[in-house]
Design a protein around this motif. Structure first.
Motif, mmCIF file in Angstrom:
data_model
loop_
_atom_site.group_PDB
_atom_site.id
_atom_site.type_symbol
_atom_site.label_atom_id
_atom_site.label_comp_id
_atom_site.label_asym_id
_atom_site.label_seq_id
_atom_site.Cartn_x
_atom_site.Cartn_y
_atom_site.Cartn_z
ATOM 1 N N GLU A 1 -13.097 3.010 -11.855
ATOM 2 C CA GLU A 1 -14.239 2.856 -11.165
ATOM 3 C C GLU A 1 -15.494 3.665 -11.726
ATOM 4 N N TRP B 1 -7.502 4.763 -2.203
ATOM 5 C CA TRP B 1 -7.951 4.914 -3.681
ATOM 6 C C TRP B 1 -6.772 4.134 -4.503
ATOM 7 N N SER C 1 -15.600 7.929 -1.495
ATOM 8 C CA SER C 1 -15.390 7.344 -2.854
ATOM 9 C C SER C 1 -15.704 6.158 -3.261
ATOM 10 N N SER C 2 -16.263 5.276 -2.282
ATOM 11 C CA SER C 2 -16.439 3.892 -2.464
ATOM 12 C C SER C 2 -17.833 3.803 -2.928
ATOM 13 N N ASP D 1 -7.648 0.721 -5.349
ATOM 14 C CA ASP D 1 -8.810 0.536 -5.840
ATOM 15 C C ASP D 1 -8.870 1.209 -7.329
ATOM 16 N N PHE D 2 -8.506 2.433 -7.312
ATOM 17 C CA PHE D 2 -8.714 3.284 -8.695
ATOM 18 C C PHE D 2 -7.361 3.385 -9.366
ATOM 19 N N TYR D 3 -6.243 3.443 -8.851
ATOM 20 C CA TYR D 3 -4.707 3.903 -9.451
ATOM 21 C C TYR D 3 -3.850 2.772 -9.570
ATOM 22 N N GLU E 1 -11.282 7.102 -14.862
ATOM 23 C CA GLU E 1 -10.777 6.216 -14.021
ATOM 24 C C GLU E 1 -11.670 4.823 -14.099
ATOM 25 N N ALA F 1 -6.563 13.562 -10.232
ATOM 26 C CA ALA F 1 -7.659 12.795 -10.707
ATOM 27 C C ALA F 1 -7.739 12.751 -12.233
ATOM 28 N N GLU G 1 -3.961 5.366 -0.108
ATOM 29 C CA GLU G 1 -4.912 4.421 0.123
ATOM 30 C C GLU G 1 -6.162 4.746 0.797
ATOM 31 N N ARG H 1 -5.778 0.384 3.323
ATOM 32 C CA ARG H 1 -7.158 -0.220 2.927
ATOM 33 C C ARG H 1 -8.122 -0.989 4.226
#
Length: 543
Positions: free
Chosen positions: A147, A93, A446-447, A96-98, A145, A141, A91, A436
């Motif tokens: 995002e 990520w 990464s945001s 948000d991403f995975y 992805e 990664a 987290e 988060r």
């Protein structure tokens, strides 16, 4: 999450060709329409092979040309992600991403994806090209992805490409056996990137792209990939620009070949294998047998192999002229610095006394920056983000002073644009008390990708409770990036309206703050600004 399948490409006779069919050096490709309400004209080509699968006898070999095919290959699905240890439990990520499942992984990963438009395919004017390399250090990664939203760039008149490459033990293992066989070893992931760049230069015109106007970009580990390509004597493709998110990577260093081989031998021991095991045995093993991401000798580092990388560091290559003809857009996120384990005000001042040396008393640091036990850790992290710390890779002042150095070095021919991304993403009520939530007070690592790719609404379900301002900022940030890709200068318009001015990082040390509002800045006159400048110049050799 994008749907991912592992079926083989479908081929059909080249008789009734779809308007999306293009001709590459290796055969015909048919794309797919992925238009939505915002992008009416988008065509994607997914899972294009740019090299043979690096499996079996090709494990730890330089990438080889792909096999040509007959008929029309339908490029309608993404391929495997590279071998790695990537789970949804990291987290922020993960959520948000995975979230959900991640794609199936395989050594058979040397594919790229191209997003363009129907108008670009049929037009005569070739469009600028943006080639994206994902983050995740050099060991995790993947390129598609959720995002990342290449359609936002394509809608802005850019042909966007994302590239997979070998990672970790399959991308960066160096061994004496491999060096004896090839003359050098390690850097297989870097070789993949360079192979992909050659494929792009040779074929991108068929997709509406201009091979003479290529910008490469990445975030975090992707920035390291881009910098290494730019300093490599083996990159045969001229690049006009670089977008380097989450750090300039001026301080990246490369292992000596001998040191990399020793690390590789230690890694084999960690796997329970003899360090001199024959290559044919290593190449016949199951891929999972060769992965131990918990090893202290995990091979996730690039190597000064004398062929693909000839300099000991990015800095030495840049001083030798590697970036002189490349415009750069680079920056960091508010909060990407480290608090260095500081807990109390006493810890804070002890740390900065060691760090600053004579500058500590020269600038009366204890009076210049006052903290309490409650604010010490937060302030340390903030100061490092702005430039006062050991992290030269994610450091706003390093980017600003680097721009001044390059501007002087090239008599103004090279331009650097520095940014601080300070907008804090909104949270959901369910985040309270989770990993988060711990990122709530920072623009976490990464945001900014949600905004750079204008991808806030591409995830299903939406990752966060985006506001109207989030969507405005995403459109503006994506426009800055798109303007830079087109011209080498981020300034210009977004949806027909002028963007706030972004000053160069030259003698003015200019940068832009992308936050709750957008504002350009130049060098200030405060004592803290002067200390940041003097420390960064001295500590990171930027003169």
């Amino acid at each position: 999450m994008h749907p991912v399948t592992t079926r083989q490409p479908r081929h059909k006779p080249a008789t009734a060709l779809d308007p999306t069919v293009v001709s590459t050096q290796y055969g015909l490709l048919e794309g797919i329409h992925t238009a939505n309400d915002k992008t009416k004209d988008i065509i994607e080509y997914r899972g294009i092979p740019y090299a043979k699968p690096p499996t079996g006898a090709l494990r730890w070999q330089p990438p080889q040309d792909p096999e040509p095919w007959n008929g029309v290959c339908k490029a309608d699905h993404y391929r495997f992600m590279p071998m790695q240890d990537l789970g949804p439990d990291i987290e922020p990520w993960g959520s948000d991403f995975y979230y959900g499942t991640v794609p199936q992984m395989s050594e058979d990963c040397l594919y790229l994806n191209i997003t363009t438009t129907q108008s670009a395919l049929v037009g005569t004017d070739k469009r600028p090209v943006y080639v994206w390399f994902h983050g995740g250090n050099l060991d995790r990664a993947y390129a598609y992805e959720q995002e990342t939203n290449a359609a936002a760039f394509a809608a802005n008149g850019i042909v966007a490409v994302s590239v997979e490459q070998r990672l970790g033990a399959f991308g960066y293992l160096a061994l004496k056996q491999l060096t004896d066989e090839q003359g050098h070893s390690g850097n297989y992931g870097l070789m993949d990137q360079i192979k992909a760049m050659q494929w792009i230069a040779d074929n991108i015109a068929a997709f509406g792209g201009d091979p003479s106007n290529i910008t490469i970009g990445g975030q975090s580990g992707g920035t390291s990939k881009c910098v290494a390509m730019a300093v490599s004597p083996k990159l045969p493709v001229p690049i006009r620009g670089m977008i380097l998110e989450s750090g300039l990577k001026w301080t990246d260093t490369y292992l000596l070949q001998s040191a990399a081989e020793q690390r590789g031998a230690a890694y084999l021991r960690d796997l329970g294998l003899a360090p001199d095991i024959p290559l044919n045995r290593l190449r016949s093993m199951d891929a999972e047998r060769l992965m131990d991401t918990g090893s202290a000798h995990w091979p996730g580092y690039m190597t000064q192999d004398g062929t693909y990388l000839i300099h000991e560091s990015a800095a030495s290559a840049i001083r030798a002229g590697a970036f002189d003809a490349i415009n750069i857009l680079t920056g960091t996120n508010y909060g990407e610095g480290d608090d260095h384990g500081i807990v109390t005000a006493g810890d804070f001042h002890a740390y900065y006394r060691r760090l600053l040396g004579d500058l500590y008393d020269q600038y009366a640091f204890e009076d210049l920056v006052t903290v309490t036990d409650r604010t010490a850790a937060y302030t340390a992290r903030e100061l490092e983000t702005y430039g006062l710390g050991t992290n030269g890779g994610r450091n706003l002042m390093v980017a600003r002073v680097f721009g001044r150095m390059m501007n002087r070095r090239t008599d103004g021919e090279q331009a650097t644009y520095a940014y601080l991304f300070s907008h804090i993403t909104p949270q959901n009520i369910d985040d309270i008390g989770t990993g988060r939530s711990r990122a709530a007070n920072w623009a976490w690592h990464s945001s900014e990708l949600w905004y750079a790719f204008d991808s806030l609404d591409t995830g299903v379900p939406p990752a966060r409770q985006w506001t109207g301002y989030d969507r405005i900022l995403a459109r503006q940030v994506n426009s800055y990036w798109s303007n830079f890709i087109r011209t080498g200068d981020p300034n210009g318009q977004s949806d027909g309206s002028p963007l706030p001015a972004w000053p160069k990082a030259d003698d003015t040390l200019g940068y832009i703050n992308l936050g709750d509002g957008i504002q350009g800045h130049i060098k200030g006159s405060s004592l803290l600004e002067q200390l940041l400048y003097e420390y960064a110049t001295r500590a990171f050799g930027l003169d």
